[in-house]
Design an enzyme around this catalytic site. Sequence first.
Site, PDB file in Angstrom:
ATOM      1  CG  ASN A  10      -1.781   1.132   1.412  1.00  0.00           C
ATOM      2  OD1 ASN A  10      -1.694   1.952   0.188  1.00  0.00           O
ATOM      3  ND2 ASN A  10      -2.450   1.424   2.449  1.00  0.00           N
ATOM      4  CD1 TRP A  11       4.086   1.327  -2.507  1.00  0.00           C
ATOM      5  CD2 TRP A  11       4.368   2.476  -4.192  1.00  0.00           C
ATOM      6  NE1 TRP A  11       5.000   0.781  -3.243  1.00  0.00           N
ATOM      7  CE2 TRP A  11       5.319   1.530  -4.368  1.00  0.00           C
ATOM      8  CE3 TRP A  11       4.252   3.427  -5.509  1.00  0.00           C
ATOM      9  CZ2 TRP A  11       6.440   1.195  -5.304  1.00  0.00           C
ATOM     10  CZ3 TRP A  11       5.195   2.991  -6.463  1.00  0.00           C
ATOM     11  CH2 TRP A  11       6.611   2.206  -6.016  1.00  0.00           C
ATOM     12  CE  LYS A  12      -0.306   3.590   4.746  1.00  0.00           C
ATOM     13  NZ  LYS A  12      -0.388   3.547   6.141  1.00  0.00           N
ATOM     14  CG  HIS A 100      -6.018   2.457   4.775  1.00  0.00           C
ATOM     15  ND1 HIS A 100      -5.557   3.252   5.800  1.00  0.00           N
ATOM     16  CD2 HIS A 100      -4.887   1.277   4.651  1.00  0.00           C
ATOM     17  CE1 HIS A 100      -4.290   2.892   6.174  1.00  0.00           C
ATOM     18  NE2 HIS A 100      -3.884   1.714   5.755  1.00  0.00           N
ATOM     19  CD  GLU A 102      -2.870   5.805   6.532  1.00  0.00           C
ATOM     20  OE1 GLU A 102      -2.720   5.846   5.336  1.00  0.00           O
ATOM     21  OE2 GLU A 102      -2.033   5.505   7.350  1.00  0.00           O
ATOM     22  CD  GLU A 170      -3.781  -2.188   7.388  1.00  0.00           C
ATOM     23  OE1 GLU A 170      -2.694  -2.432   6.940  1.00  0.00           O
ATOM     24  OE2 GLU A 170      -4.671  -1.047   7.000  1.00  0.00           O
ATOM     25  N   GLY A 176       2.202   2.266  11.012  1.00  0.00           N
ATOM     26  CA  GLY A 176       3.490   3.324  10.861  1.00  0.00           C
ATOM     27  C   GLY A 176       4.058   3.582  12.113  1.00  0.00           C
ATOM     28  CB  SER A 212       4.489  -1.622  12.080  1.00  0.00           C
ATOM     29  OG  SER A 212       4.299  -0.428  12.487  1.00  0.00           O
ATOM     30  N   GLY A 233       2.712  -1.201   4.386  1.00  0.00           N
ATOM     31  CA  GLY A 233       2.971   0.125   3.871  1.00  0.00           C
ATOM     32  C   GLY A 233       4.247   0.670   3.733  1.00  0.00           C
ATOM     33  N   GLY A 234       4.695   1.357   4.787  1.00  0.00           N
ATOM     34  CA  GLY A 234       6.113   1.987   4.634  1.00  0.00           C
ATOM     35  C   GLY A 234       7.108   1.064   3.978  1.00  0.00           C
TER      36      GLY A 234
END
Length: 251
Positions: A10-12, A100, A102, A170, A176, A212, A233-234
Amino acid sequence: MHSKKYFIANWKMNGLKKDLNQILKVENFLKKKVNPASLNCIFCLPYTILGLAVAILKLSKIKVGSQDLSSEPFDFGAFTGQISSKMLKDLNCKYTIIGHSEKRSFGDSDQEINIKINMAVKNNLKVILCVGENLNEYKNKNSFTKVKRQLYYALNKNRKHLNNIIIAYEPIWSIGTGVIPNNNYLNSFFYKIKKYLNNEFKFNALLLYGGSVSSKNIKDLKKLNLCDGFLIGGASLKSKNFIDIIKNYYN
Ligand code: PGA
């Protein structure tokens, strides 16, 4: 548990055209090192590079997904700035993330999530439905109540489409932050989710963990026996980190 593991990036709000090179490096690695039968690899990208990614990855086993879609129950219309599932399908996009945290934190309601799922599956997109509790809910032992509610509202009117929906648990406090729940907690939480989905929907869901995930903790996460894969993600932004996660999972 289902045998083929999912590694979903997930590159956001990250990624320019040049960064698609990172995905090609993952593609090269998968071609050389990984038995194609053992995993599903999906990159969920910003809208701006989706079309290009689909074109570049045309012959690849890596699939492309969006991170969201419009909650308008129409294929087209006067909805400035919105992208419909029909448009994503037209790009040859195969997956979409929905719900998600966010997006929920910016106002995505259960009702909108419901419509998004409905519109996505109508256009043959597979849905990665995210659920999870915040830190207060976790501390107050309300995690399962929260997740159950999110699942119920997302799935209740989409009972015919369950086979096109993957669930990603999640915990918001883990996204994150570098903090992840321990395996005992996750094992029993996954068990509760699976049991609930079976009882309420007769749904033997694919269940992913997100929050994470890194090349360091993947060896522990690998021990989760009800986990069908990961939403990352990250650590998915740089090919090396993402490849190391897959390497460490399989070695
Ligand atoms: P993270 O993000 O891996 O950076 O924690 C996961 C996600 O938000 O899907």
